[in-house]
Design an enzyme around this catalytic site. Structure first.
Site: not given
Ligand code: 25A
Ligand code: L14
Length: 337
Positions: A12, A129, A160, A213, A242
């Site tokens: 999602t 990325c 990102g 990174k 980007h």
């Molecule tokens: O932990 P990191 O590495 O720092 O990463 C943090 C975030 O960065 C994004 C991604 O966010 C990630 O969660 N990300 C990581 N790598 C990336 C990259 N290379 C990157 N973005 C770009 N480039 P995201 O919002 O795009 O995606 C999050 C997804 O992860 C699911 N998820 C989260 N916790 C989970 C999980 N899945 C399984 N188990 C868990 N415990 C998350 O699903 C989403 O698919 P979701 O169900 O939590 O969220 C669905 C929609 O709900 C909304 N939402 C999010 N948080 C909340 C919320 N609504 C209410 N309250 C919240 N706290 C959002 O609209 C989301 O789309």
């Molecule tokens: O894939 O733009 O390590 O905030 C996570 C966060 C890349 C970009 C990764 C951002 C990133 C990023």
């Protein structure tokens, strides 16, 4: 043709959503598609090839019977669940930073190091990325003239940082137009009409984690620790795509004309470089495209062997979802999966 059971973890999210679209667009040989996210999204339905696919809550049993899993739910989820999937014999292609620098995990950009994929390496990392789009351009230059040093500054889109960050930029633009203050939840400062030289956390050397990174991942993907690199990573108020200003110093001389010729033929790269007609890569033109666009190819006139280039790509596609699906295609092509 054999079809595969594929799971998408974080389905999602901003990247997960593009992963599903990419599988569809590439006509990836999917037998069953399993969409996984947190309990917040369980029960929601997402479209795949015109059909409603329910989102399930991720748990330890989610990977039974799966063959390939694409992860994009953040580093902590990947740390916990990638080994669970791998133990079930599933090939995990992980978009988070959790496994990238693990020496047993291949870090792969198919145009650069497809040979790092192996049958017994079940966890495969998708690079950062900013690094992905840079190395597809560096690779042919390194092969031809041997890169000594790279100086890069990035101009990174808000997507990102995930879906919430895109909403924040759109809401700030609207609030400011309505004469209201901009609310900051995702970014430390207002991002609308601003530029923030800070992506990911600060480290002890005063670089950000995003900058380091780029240093470490470039060496690992290119398979050459001698390449020196220094980066400044910056957030700009762009939704998708980007951009990067890259200065490259080489051992051998490479003229701008020869570099242009080479880049025009490099896999995954499209040369857009016609200054007389104001043609250069723009983030808004790259949205939705899987290629990496390069232009503004010039000699660095301050040193004997140097080039300057401008590189743009859609961070959610080549920077994330497309590179992941491309790795999955490569696993099939090399008969690894
Ligand atoms: O932990 P990191 O590495 O720092 O990463 C943090 C975030 O960065 C994004 C991604 O966010 C990630 O969660 N990300 C990581 N790598 C990336 C990259 N290379 C990157 N973005 C770009 N480039 P995201 O919002 O795009 O995606 C999050 C997804 O992860 C699911 N998820 C989260 N916790 C989970 C999980 N899945 C399984 N188990 C868990 N415990 C998350 O699903 C989403 O698919 P979701 O169900 O939590 O969220 C669905 C929609 O709900 C909304 N939402 C999010 N948080 C909340 C919320 N609504 C209410 N309250 C919240 N706290 C959002 O609209 C989301 O789309
Ligand atoms: O894939 O733009 O390590 O905030 C996570 C966060 C890349 C970009 C990764 C951002 C990133 C990023």
């Amino acid at each position: 043709m054999k079809k595969y059971n594929v799971a998408v973890v974080g389905a999602t999210g901003a990247v997960g959503n593009e992963m599903i679209k990419m599988l569809e667009e590439r006509d990836f040989p999917v037998a069953n598609l399993r969409l996984l996210a947190s309990s917040r999204s369980a029960g929601k339905k997402l479209k795949y090839k015109g059909q409603d696919v329910p989102v399930e809550e991720l748990n330890k049993d989610s990977f039974k019977g799966m063959e390939i899993a694409l992860f994009s739910a953040g580093a902590s989820i990947s740390k916990e669940y990638a080994p669970v999937a791998a133990r079930e014999g599933v090939f995990v292609i992980d978009n988070s930073s959790a496994w990238r620098m693990d020496k047993d995990v291949p870090l792969v950009v198919p145009e650069v190091n497809p040979h790092h994929l192996k049958k017994d390496k079940k966890i495969i990392a998708n690079p950062n990325c900013s690094t992905i789009q840079m190395v597809v351009v560096l690779k042919p230059i390194h092969d031809a003239a041997r890169i000594k040093r790279v100086v890069v500054s990035t101009y990174q889109a808000v997507s990102g940082a995930g879906h919430k960050a895109m909403v924040e930029l759109a809401e700030q633009v609207k609030s400011l137009a309505d004469g209201k203050p901009a609310e900051c939840k995702v970014f430390p400062y207002q991002i609308a009409y601003n530029v923030i030289p800070h992506i990911d956390i600060f480290l002890e050397n005063d670089y950000t984690k995003e900058e380091m990174k780029m240093v470490h991942e470039t060496k690992k993907i290119m398979g050459d620790d001698s390449i020196q690199l220094t980066a400044t990573t910056v957030r700009v108020p762009v939704m998708r795509g980007h951009s990067e200003s890259v200065n490259i110093e080489t051992e051998k001389h490479l003229s701008a004309a020869d570099a242009r010729k080479m880049l025009a033929q490099a896999p995954g790269v499209i040369l857009v470089d016609d200054p007389a007609n104001k043609k250069y890569p723009l983030a808004i033109d790259c949205e939705g495209k899987i290629d990496t666009f390069v232009g503004r190819v010039r000699q660095d006139e301050s040193i004997s062997n140097g080039l300057n280039v401008w590189i743009v790509s859609d961070n959610l596609l080549k920077g994330a979802a497309w590179n992941a699906v491309q790795i999955a295609e490569e696993l099939i092509k090399q008969k690894i999966v």
